[in-house]
Design a protein around this motif. Structure first.
Motif, PDB file in Angstrom:
ATOM      1  N   LYS A  71      21.634 118.316   4.096  1.00 56.62           N
ATOM      2  CA  LYS A  71      21.155 118.144   2.726  1.00 56.62           C
ATOM      3  C   LYS A  71      22.297 117.745   1.794  1.00 56.62           C
ATOM      4  N   ASN A  72      23.450 118.346   2.007  1.00 54.59           N
ATOM      5  CA  ASN A  72      24.618 118.018   1.198  1.00 54.59           C
ATOM      6  C   ASN A  72      25.036 116.563   1.415  1.00 54.59           C
ATOM      7  N   ASN A  73      25.016 116.121   2.678  1.00 50.61           N
ATOM      8  CA  ASN A  73      25.391 114.747   2.986  1.00 50.61           C
ATOM      9  C   ASN A  73      24.378 113.746   2.427  1.00 50.61           C
ATOM     10  N   GLN A 107      19.009 100.661  10.094  1.00 42.84           N
ATOM     11  CA  GLN A 107      18.453 101.647   9.168  1.00 42.84           C
ATOM     12  C   GLN A 107      19.517 102.697   8.826  1.00 42.84           C
ATOM     13  N   ILE A 108      20.220 102.471   7.737  1.00 42.18           N
ATOM     14  CA  ILE A 108      21.295 103.384   7.349  1.00 42.18           C
ATOM     15  C   ILE A 108      21.198 103.723   5.868  1.00 42.18           C
ATOM     16  N   MET A 109      21.875 104.788   5.472  1.00 38.92           N
ATOM     17  CA  MET A 109      22.118 105.102   4.075  1.00 38.92           C
ATOM     18  C   MET A 109      23.552 104.675   3.793  1.00 38.92           C
ATOM     19  N   ARG A 168      33.704 101.832   1.835  1.00 39.71           N
ATOM     20  CA  ARG A 168      32.303 101.771   2.241  1.00 39.71           C
ATOM     21  C   ARG A 168      32.016 102.875   3.247  1.00 39.71           C
ATOM     22  N   ARG A 169      30.962 103.630   3.015  1.00 42.25           N
ATOM     23  CA  ARG A 169      30.568 104.700   3.921  1.00 42.25           C
ATOM     24  C   ARG A 169      29.073 104.629   4.183  1.00 42.25           C
ATOM     25  N   SER A 170      28.680 105.051   5.379  1.00 39.93           N
ATOM     26  CA  SER A 170      27.257 105.158   5.702  1.00 39.93           C
ATOM     27  C   SER A 170      27.001 106.522   6.314  1.00 39.93           C
ATOM     28  N   ASN A 171      25.720 106.798   6.566  1.00 36.27           N
ATOM     29  CA  ASN A 171      25.378 108.089   7.171  1.00 36.27           C
ATOM     30  C   ASN A 171      25.426 108.057   8.691  1.00 36.27           C
ATOM     31  N   LYS A 172      25.803 106.914   9.270  1.00 32.30           N
ATOM     32  CA  LYS A 172      25.917 106.800  10.726  1.00 32.30           C
ATOM     33  C   LYS A 172      27.392 106.641  11.094  1.00 32.30           C
ATOM     34  N   LEU A 173      27.876 107.579  11.880  1.00 32.30           N
ATOM     35  CA  LEU A 173      29.284 107.616  12.258  1.00 32.30           C
ATOM     36  C   LEU A 173      29.449 107.161  13.707  1.00 32.30           C
ATOM     37  N   LEU A 193      26.530 109.055  15.613  1.00 29.38           N
ATOM     38  CA  LEU A 193      26.075 110.329  15.058  1.00 29.38           C
ATOM     39  C   LEU A 193      25.544 110.155  13.648  1.00 29.38           C
ATOM     40  N   SER A 194      24.368 110.701  13.388  1.00 30.42           N
ATOM     41  CA  SER A 194      23.821 110.712  12.032  1.00 30.42           C
ATOM     42  C   SER A 194      24.404 111.889  11.271  1.00 30.42           C
ATOM     43  N   MET A 195      24.853 111.630  10.053  1.00 33.84           N
ATOM     44  CA  MET A 195      25.393 112.682   9.208  1.00 33.84           C
ATOM     45  C   MET A 195      24.318 113.304   8.322  1.00 33.84           C
ATOM     46  N   THR A 196      23.087 112.768   8.395  1.00 32.42           N
ATOM     47  CA  THR A 196      22.027 113.250   7.508  1.00 32.42           C
ATOM     48  C   THR A 196      20.814 113.817   8.250  1.00 32.42           C
ATOM     49  N   ASP A 197      20.824 113.757   9.580  1.00 37.09           N
ATOM     50  CA  ASP A 197      19.781 114.404  10.374  1.00 37.09           C
ATOM     51  C   ASP A 197      20.347 114.692  11.761  1.00 37.09           C
TER      52      ASP A 197
END
Length: 231
Positions: A4-6, A120-122, A131-136, A155-159
């Protein structure tokens, strides 16, 4: 991991900017309070108090670049720990009883990390311009005389979603290795796609890896060992 924080890092960017504006408003209110007459002093103090409350509330909602990066660093530590444990286990899988365990050569453990910037990224450009996304994308490899040990995570940082590879590829089983950048990938993306073709499998192994000297070294090393084995 605090998903949730991410998520807030990517969805509450404007809240963070508003929080900064509120603190500027606090300073303006205090200035009016100090320099104005009694009416302006009253209005300035009221404005400053309202701005303080708004700044505190919005600050708790936003996530800074530093906070998100700290979450990424923790994910890297977990990945590296898992890769080292995997490699040590495989190196010692056939050790006989009483034989001293094979220790990892730290200089041979290579790690690379990038943010996935396609599909499909944030996505967000931070206040620091990065630049940052939620996929590492995290990749590690360890090469010895007979095989390359590979670790990979998308790795997803948001799920909780995660794609990973932890495998050992003997050089004798590898047909070819190459790295390429598809045209659909953004020009500013910091990674390429590695294709590892195996002799006894129709589908190649594919993964992303940061475009740097370690990617070049991996391709050159495996390619040279394939050539040596064929000779």
């Amino acid at each position: 991991m605090n998903y949730k924080n991410n998520i807030r890092y990517f969805t509450k960017e404007n809240v963070g900017k508003f929080s900064i504006a509120c603190w500027v408003a606090v300073a303006a209110g205090l200035l009016v309070y100090a320099l104005g007459g009694w009416l302006w002093a009253y209005l300035g103090a009221l404005f400053a108090i309202i701005s303080v409350v708004a700044a505190i509330v919005t600050s708790t909602m936003s996530v800074s670049d530093k906070e998100y990066t700290a979450s990424v660093v923790n994910a890297e530590k977990e990945f590296n720990k898992k890769f080292r444990a995997f490699t040590e286990e495989k190196l010692n899988a056939h050790n006989g009883r009483g034989k001293a365990p094979v220790a990892l050569d730290d200089e041979k453990v290579k790690f690379a990390r990038a943010y996935l910037l396609e599909g499909q990224i944030m996505f967000r450009v931070g206040h620091d311009g990065r630049r940052r996304s939620n996929k590492l994308v995290m990749t590690a490899y360890y090469a010895d005389k007979t095989a390359v040990y590979l670790g990979y995570q998308l790795l997803s940082m948001t799920d909780e979603s995660c794609e990973e590879i932890f495998a050992v590829y003997p050089y004798t089983s590898v047909e070819s290795i190459s790295a390429s950048r598809p045209e659909s990938r953004p020009s500013f993306a910091e990674y390429d796609t590695v294709t590892l073709k195996l002799k006894h499998k129709e589908e190649p192994v594919t993964f992303h890896m940061t475009k740097d000297i370690e990617l070049d070294n991996l391709v050159k090393l495996v390619s040279s060992r394939i050539t040596t084995d064929e000779e």
